[in-house]
Design a protein around this motif. Structure first.
Motif, PDB file in Angstrom:
ATOM      1  N   GLY A  12       0.796  -1.233   0.000  1.00  0.00           N
ATOM      2  CA  GLY A  12       0.000   0.000   0.000  1.00  0.00           C
ATOM      3  C   GLY A  12       0.823   1.275   0.000  1.00  0.00           C
ATOM      4  O   GLY A  12       1.860   1.385  -0.650  1.00  0.00           O
ATOM      5  N   GLY A  13       0.326   2.224   0.815  1.00  0.00           N
ATOM      6  CA  GLY A  13       0.896   3.571   0.826  1.00  0.00           C
ATOM      7  C   GLY A  13       2.390   3.608   1.112  1.00  0.00           C
ATOM      8  O   GLY A  13       3.096   4.478   0.596  1.00  0.00           O
ATOM      9  N   ARG A  16       4.235   2.926  -2.166  1.00  0.00           N
ATOM     10  CA  ARG A  16       4.006   4.096  -3.038  1.00  0.00           C
ATOM     11  C   ARG A  16       4.857   5.281  -2.582  1.00  0.00           C
ATOM     12  O   ARG A  16       5.570   5.895  -3.390  1.00  0.00           O
ATOM     13  N   ARG A  95      -7.877  -6.226  -4.663  1.00  0.00           N
ATOM     14  CA  ARG A  95      -9.036  -5.607  -4.005  1.00  0.00           C
ATOM     15  C   ARG A  95      -8.795  -4.130  -3.698  1.00  0.00           C
ATOM     16  O   ARG A  95      -9.624  -3.452  -3.116  1.00  0.00           O
ATOM     17  N   ARG A  96      -7.634  -3.603  -4.086  1.00  0.00           N
ATOM     18  CA  ARG A  96      -7.250  -2.251  -3.650  1.00  0.00           C
ATOM     19  C   ARG A  96      -7.804  -1.160  -4.566  1.00  0.00           C
ATOM     20  O   ARG A  96      -8.385  -1.446  -5.606  1.00  0.00           O
ATOM     21  N   ASP A  97      -7.650   0.083  -4.122  1.00  0.00           N
ATOM     22  CA  ASP A  97      -8.336   1.186  -4.816  1.00  0.00           C
ATOM     23  C   ASP A  97      -7.673   1.621  -6.122  1.00  0.00           C
ATOM     24  O   ASP A  97      -8.300   1.613  -7.184  1.00  0.00           O
ATOM     25  N   ASN A 101      -1.561   2.164  -5.323  1.00  0.00           N
ATOM     26  CA  ASN A 101      -1.658   1.615  -3.969  1.00  0.00           C
ATOM     27  C   ASN A 101      -1.682   0.092  -3.982  1.00  0.00           C
ATOM     28  O   ASN A 101      -1.903  -0.537  -2.949  1.00  0.00           O
ATOM     29  N   ASP A 138     -17.297   0.849  -3.963  1.00  0.00           N
ATOM     30  CA  ASP A 138     -16.915   1.730  -2.863  1.00  0.00           C
ATOM     31  C   ASP A 138     -16.695   3.157  -3.376  1.00  0.00           C
ATOM     32  O   ASP A 138     -15.585   3.523  -3.770  1.00  0.00           O
ATOM     33  N   ARG A 141     -13.850   5.769  -2.756  1.00  0.00           N
ATOM     34  CA  ARG A 141     -12.612   5.786  -3.555  1.00  0.00           C
ATOM     35  C   ARG A 141     -12.521   7.040  -4.427  1.00  0.00           C
ATOM     36  O   ARG A 141     -11.438   7.494  -4.778  1.00  0.00           O
ATOM     37  N   ARG A 144     -10.961   9.379  -2.209  1.00  0.00           N
ATOM     38  CA  ARG A 144      -9.545   9.008  -2.064  1.00  0.00           C
ATOM     39  C   ARG A 144      -8.758   9.490  -3.280  1.00  0.00           C
ATOM     40  O   ARG A 144      -7.654   9.993  -3.157  1.00  0.00           O
ATOM     41  N   LYS A 147      -8.108  13.044  -2.909  1.00  0.00           N
ATOM     42  CA  LYS A 147      -7.051  13.249  -1.896  1.00  0.00           C
ATOM     43  C   LYS A 147      -5.656  13.015  -2.497  1.00  0.00           C
ATOM     44  O   LYS A 147      -4.765  13.845  -2.362  1.00  0.00           O
ATOM     45  N   ARG A 151      -2.596  15.615  -3.144  1.00  0.00           N
ATOM     46  CA  ARG A 151      -1.403  15.347  -2.344  1.00  0.00           C
ATOM     47  C   ARG A 151      -0.169  15.136  -3.220  1.00  0.00           C
ATOM     48  O   ARG A 151       0.913  15.600  -2.909  1.00  0.00           O
TER      49      ARG A 151
HETATM   50  P1  ATP Z   1      -2.189   7.373   3.596  1.00  0.00           P
HETATM   51  O1  ATP Z   1      -0.796   7.809   3.300  1.00  0.00           O
HETATM   52  O2  ATP Z   1      -3.218   8.454   3.437  1.00  0.00           O
HETATM   53  O3  ATP Z   1      -2.352   6.588   4.854  1.00  0.00           O
HETATM   54  P2  ATP Z   1      -2.631   4.897   2.334  1.00  0.00           P
HETATM   55  O4  ATP Z   1      -2.658   4.553   0.884  1.00  0.00           O
HETATM   56  O5  ATP Z   1      -1.648   4.230   3.216  1.00  0.00           O
HETATM   57  O6  ATP Z   1      -2.491   6.457   2.377  1.00  0.00           O
HETATM   58  P3  ATP Z   1      -4.735   3.867   3.968  1.00  0.00           P
HETATM   59  O7  ATP Z   1      -6.101   4.448   4.115  1.00  0.00           O
HETATM   60  O8  ATP Z   1      -3.864   3.752   5.149  1.00  0.00           O
HETATM   61  O9  ATP Z   1      -4.090   4.734   2.833  1.00  0.00           O
HETATM   62  O10 ATP Z   1      -4.894   2.455   3.297  1.00  0.00           O
HETATM   63  C1  ATP Z   1      -3.833   1.520   3.167  1.00  0.00           C
HETATM   64  C2  ATP Z   1      -3.986   0.742   1.875  1.00  0.00           C
HETATM   65  O11 ATP Z   1      -5.236   0.042   1.880  1.00  0.00           O
HETATM   66  C3  ATP Z   1      -4.056   1.630   0.629  1.00  0.00           C
HETATM   67  O12 ATP Z   1      -2.770   1.917   0.142  1.00  0.00           O
HETATM   68  C4  ATP Z   1      -4.871   0.786  -0.314  1.00  0.00           C
HETATM   69  O13 ATP Z   1      -4.053  -0.200  -0.922  1.00  0.00           O
HETATM   70  C5  ATP Z   1      -5.841   0.072   0.605  1.00  0.00           C
HETATM   71  N1  ATP Z   1      -7.118   0.798   0.713  1.00  0.00           N
HETATM   72  C6  ATP Z   1      -7.451   1.764   1.606  1.00  0.00           C
HETATM   73  N2  ATP Z   1      -8.719   2.182   1.416  1.00  0.00           N
HETATM   74  C7  ATP Z   1      -9.208   1.466   0.385  1.00  0.00           C
HETATM   75  C8  ATP Z   1     -10.467   1.415  -0.280  1.00  0.00           C
HETATM   76  N3  ATP Z   1     -11.469   2.223   0.078  1.00  0.00           N
HETATM   77  N4  ATP Z   1     -10.606   0.541  -1.288  1.00  0.00           N
HETATM   78  C9  ATP Z   1      -9.593  -0.289  -1.643  1.00  0.00           C
HETATM   79  N5  ATP Z   1      -8.387  -0.287  -1.073  1.00  0.00           N
HETATM   80  C10 ATP Z   1      -8.182   0.570  -0.054  1.00  0.00           C
END
Ligand code: ATP
Length: 359
Positions: A12-13, A16, A95-97, A101, A138, A141, A144, A147, A151
């Motif tokens: 995830g984040g 990235r 399954r991610r957004d 990510n 969802d 998203r 997101r 955002k 950012r």
């Molecule tokens: P941040 O730096 O804002 O925390 P992040 O990408 O780490 O950004 P999180 O909300 O902590 O955001 O989520 C962690 C991971 O979970 C994301 O990188 C993404 O892969 C997944 N994720 C979060 N929200 C969703 C969503 N609504 N649908 C699908 N995947 C999601």
């Protein structure tokens, strides 16, 4: 405790941000398999068996390790449920957004796993969903995406923008507002007016509920939030809309209720301005500034709110005035004088009150 396991990935984040050369606040780990089982010899803080997640202490720091999982949406827009725990990493990333990510990095080999061309999208500054039903599953998203776009300075990829437009032209209002609120709060806490412009111009505000009125804002909300030190900067953006679908905290409700109360008043002098805004939350006053009368609200915040009378209770006692309701009358009178003329000295105040109250 050190861990060394090729099935453990950063996801995830964190991945990235590392590629973008940014510092990530939290590290998200994903274990390809059952994370709770994997963590059984570690210092466990808590587990959530339904989601297969575990919080452990790693190198002195608390981190979350998630099991790889497949989620399904039994009802569009509502929270997903876990269908399979311990699936392949591919299924989990799917399954991610957004593709940016959906990257993983092997904690042992350092290899980046990029099944969905996230690296290419990062290079091209694009936000791309992983499948056509993504926003239907969802819609939070969409927020997101907003955002991340402000950012990182990224744009929606054309096909994702089309999917967003399609969704926003036919919104399902039977969704999880809890999730939507979390994302809105994070987005507008960035205090960035570009996010607000996109929110309006792309029609994302329609997610808040039917029949929203589009506010006309001519001032930079982010700058006002910084200048006056808002504690709830996101409310100065969101409070311009009808938030009745959201569950608000006590403080958020106070901001809205106070703004509703003051917004149709138009004070004509300093005293009525002071009385209108005195004890009103700062964010409500800023909402008034940007949508009702800027000059009046800013005059209050920069001048009137700081006005203080120099005469104190002790001074009144010295003048031989017995304590009682007259004190309030005197202080109100002096405050009114001072609001009209802030340069009055203590001596001026005393002579004025002597004259007024015949002392
Ligand atoms: P941040 O730096 O804002 O925390 P992040 O990408 O780490 O950004 P999180 O909300 O902590 O955001 O989520 C962690 C991971 O979970 C994301 O990188 C993404 O892969 C997944 N994720 C979060 N929200 C969703 C969503 N609504 N649908 C699908 N995947 C999601």
């Amino acid at each position: 405790m050190q861990i060394n396991n090729e099935k453990l990935y950063y996801v995830g984040g964190f991945v990235r941000d590392e590629i973008l050369g940014l510092q990530s606040v939290d590290i998200d780990y994903c274990y390809e398999g059952n994370a709770i089982e994997f963590a059984k010899n570690m210092q466990i803080i808590r587990t959530n068996p339904d989601f297969g997640t575990v919080r452990v202490v790693l190198d002195g720091q608390e981190v979350d390790i998630a099991s790889t999982r497949i989620e399904i949406y039994p009802k569009s827009g509502h929270l997903p449920v876990v269908k399979t725990l311990g699936c392949t990493l591919f299924e989990d990333l799917k399954r991610r957004d957004f593709t940016i990510n959906a990257l993983a990095k092997n904690t042992v080999t350092g290899e980046i796993i990029d099944y969905f061309n996230g690296l290419e999208d990062i290079k091209n500054k694009k936000l791309r969903v992983l499948h056509d039903l993504s926003f239907i599953d969802d819609p939070s998203r969409i927020v997101r995406g907003l955002k991340f776009s402000v950012r990182f300075g990224f744009e929606l990829d054309n096909s994702t923008k089309k999917l967003q437009d399609l969704y926003l032209s036919n919104i399902n209002y039977d969704i999880s507002y809890h999730r939507l609120k979390k994302e809105l709060k994070e987005t507008f806490s960035l205090n960035n007016d570009k996010a607000f412009d996109k929110f309006i111009n792309q029609g994302i505000y329609r997610l808040l509920g039917e029949n929203q009125l589009i506010p006309r804002v001519e001032h930079n909300i982010g700058e006002l939030n910084v200048q006056f030190g808002s504690k709830y900067p996101y409310m100065v953006y969101l409070g311009l809309f009808d938030l009745s679908r959201f569950e608000l905290t006590y403080e958020e409700k106070e901001i809205i209720v106070n703004f509703e109360r003051i917004k149709s008043s138009m004070p004509e002098d300093n005293i009525s301005t002071y009385n209108l805004f005195n004890k009103v939350p700062l964010e409500s006053i800023l909402l008034y500034a940007i949508s009702v009368n800027y000059e009046v609200a800013i005059n209050y915040l920069t001048n009137l709110a700081k006005v203080e009378i120099a005469t104190k209770g002790d001074d009144l006692l010295k003048l031989g005035i017995k304590q009682g309701p007259i004190y309030k009358e005197i202080f109100d009178y002096l405050l009114a004088c001072k609001l009209e003329n802030s340069s009055l000295t203590k001596d001026d105040e005393i002579s004025m009150l002597k004259r007024r109250f015949g002392l």
